[in-house]
Design a protein around this motif. Structure first.
Motif, short mmCIF file in Angstrom:
data_model
loop_
_atom_site.label_atom_id
_atom_site.label_comp_id
_atom_site.label_asym_id
_atom_site.label_seq_id
_atom_site.Cartn_x
_atom_site.Cartn_y
_atom_site.Cartn_z
N ASP A 5 -0.49 -4.06 7.43
CA ASP A 5 -0.75 -2.95 6.52
C ASP A 5 -2.12 -3.02 5.85
OD1 ASP A 5 1.92 -2.87 7.19
OD2 ASP A 5 2.64 -2.55 5.17
N ASP A 6 -2.71 -4.21 5.79
CA ASP A 6 -3.99 -4.35 5.10
C ASP A 6 -5.07 -3.55 5.80
OD1 ASP A 6 -3.34 -6.32 2.98
OD2 ASP A 6 -2.93 -7.65 4.69
N PRO A 7 -5.90 -2.83 5.03
CA PRO A 7 -7.00 -2.09 5.66
C PRO A 7 -7.98 -3.04 6.34
CG PRO A 7 -6.99 -1.79 3.25
CD PRO A 7 -5.87 -2.70 3.60
N TYR B 248 0.81 -1.22 0.00
CA TYR B 248 0.00 0.00 0.00
C TYR B 248 0.85 1.27 0.00
CZ TYR B 248 -3.32 -3.62 1.20
OH TYR B 248 -4.06 -4.78 1.20
N ASP B 249 2.16 1.14 -0.10
CA ASP B 249 3.04 2.31 -0.16
C ASP B 249 2.97 2.97 -1.53
OD1 ASP B 249 3.78 1.75 2.43
OD2 ASP B 249 5.72 0.88 1.90
N ASP B 250 3.19 4.28 -1.55
CA ASP B 250 3.10 5.04 -2.79
C ASP B 250 4.05 4.54 -3.87
OD1 ASP B 250 1.12 6.64 -1.69
OD2 ASP B 250 2.52 8.25 -1.13
N TYR C 161 5.22 1.47 -4.23
CA TYR C 161 5.15 0.03 -4.43
C TYR C 161 5.05 -0.33 -5.92
CZ TYR C 161 3.61 -4.79 -4.54
OH TYR C 161 3.51 -6.13 -4.84
#
Length: 190
Positions: free
Chosen positions: A182-184, A102-104, A106
């Protein structure tokens, strides 16, 4: 015998890129906790970016020790061994970072690898030391083929199943260090 190299170039790079398996070693900060060594080997999941940078596609699996340790202190060693006629061991010592799903940035890093439904991060290593040693005591072995069971396993789970698996297995290391959380969170109701 052993030699320290200026970077990952020439025969060292050729050797590293030819190996079907590599090992990633990390450890938590301080005197407590477990040292972790993870074997990696799925084809096309490792790249030499330049003489001082490597990256590999980190896949969802039963643990997340490397992610936990890298997020805590960044220390990492990547090791390659020859099991062919010419013995050799190459170690890449450096500082690793986790570029999570989920990083910009990635997508930029993940574009270096084939798409994989199990992907959770790209591990980028800024290599500070490159060394090789003899490997005279390593056995001679042959590669029979890929063992790609992980990818089909994650495909069968589907995207939501992979996320659920990561929530169950990857939130913390075996020592309780935060790892891949990290998963929402799922949206309730709706």
């Amino acid at each position: 015998m052993g030699k320290v190299h200026d970077g990952i170039a020439g025969r060292v790079r050729e050797f590293v890129e030819r190996q079907p398996v590599f090992f990633v070693a990390t450890a938590p900060s301080g005197d407590d906790g477990h040292v972790n060594v993870s074997p990696k080997g799925l084809a096309d999941t490792f790249v030499v970016v330049d003489e001082h940078t490597v990256a590999y596609l980190d896949l969802t699996a039963s643990g997340a020790e490397t992610i936990a340790h890298l997020r805590q202190n960044g220390r990492v060693t990547v090791m390659f061994c020859s099991f062919e006629a010419k013995p050799n061991i190459v170690r890449l010592h450096g500082r690793g970072r986790v570029v999570g799903l989920y990083d910009d940035d990635y997508a930029v890093w993940a574009a270096r690898f084939p798409a994989n439904p199990a992907a959770r991060a790209v591990i980028v290593v800024d290599v500070e030391r490159v060394s090789d040693s003899c490997g005279y005591s390593l056995p001679l072995m042959s590669l029979d083929g890929e063992r790609d069971l992980l990818t089909p396993n994650m495909e069968r789970r589907g995207a939501d199943g992979v996320v659920a698996y990561r929530r169950l297995k990857n939130r913390a290391s075996i020592d309780g260090i935060p790892a891949f959380d990290d998963d929402p969170e799922p949206v309730s109701g709706a």
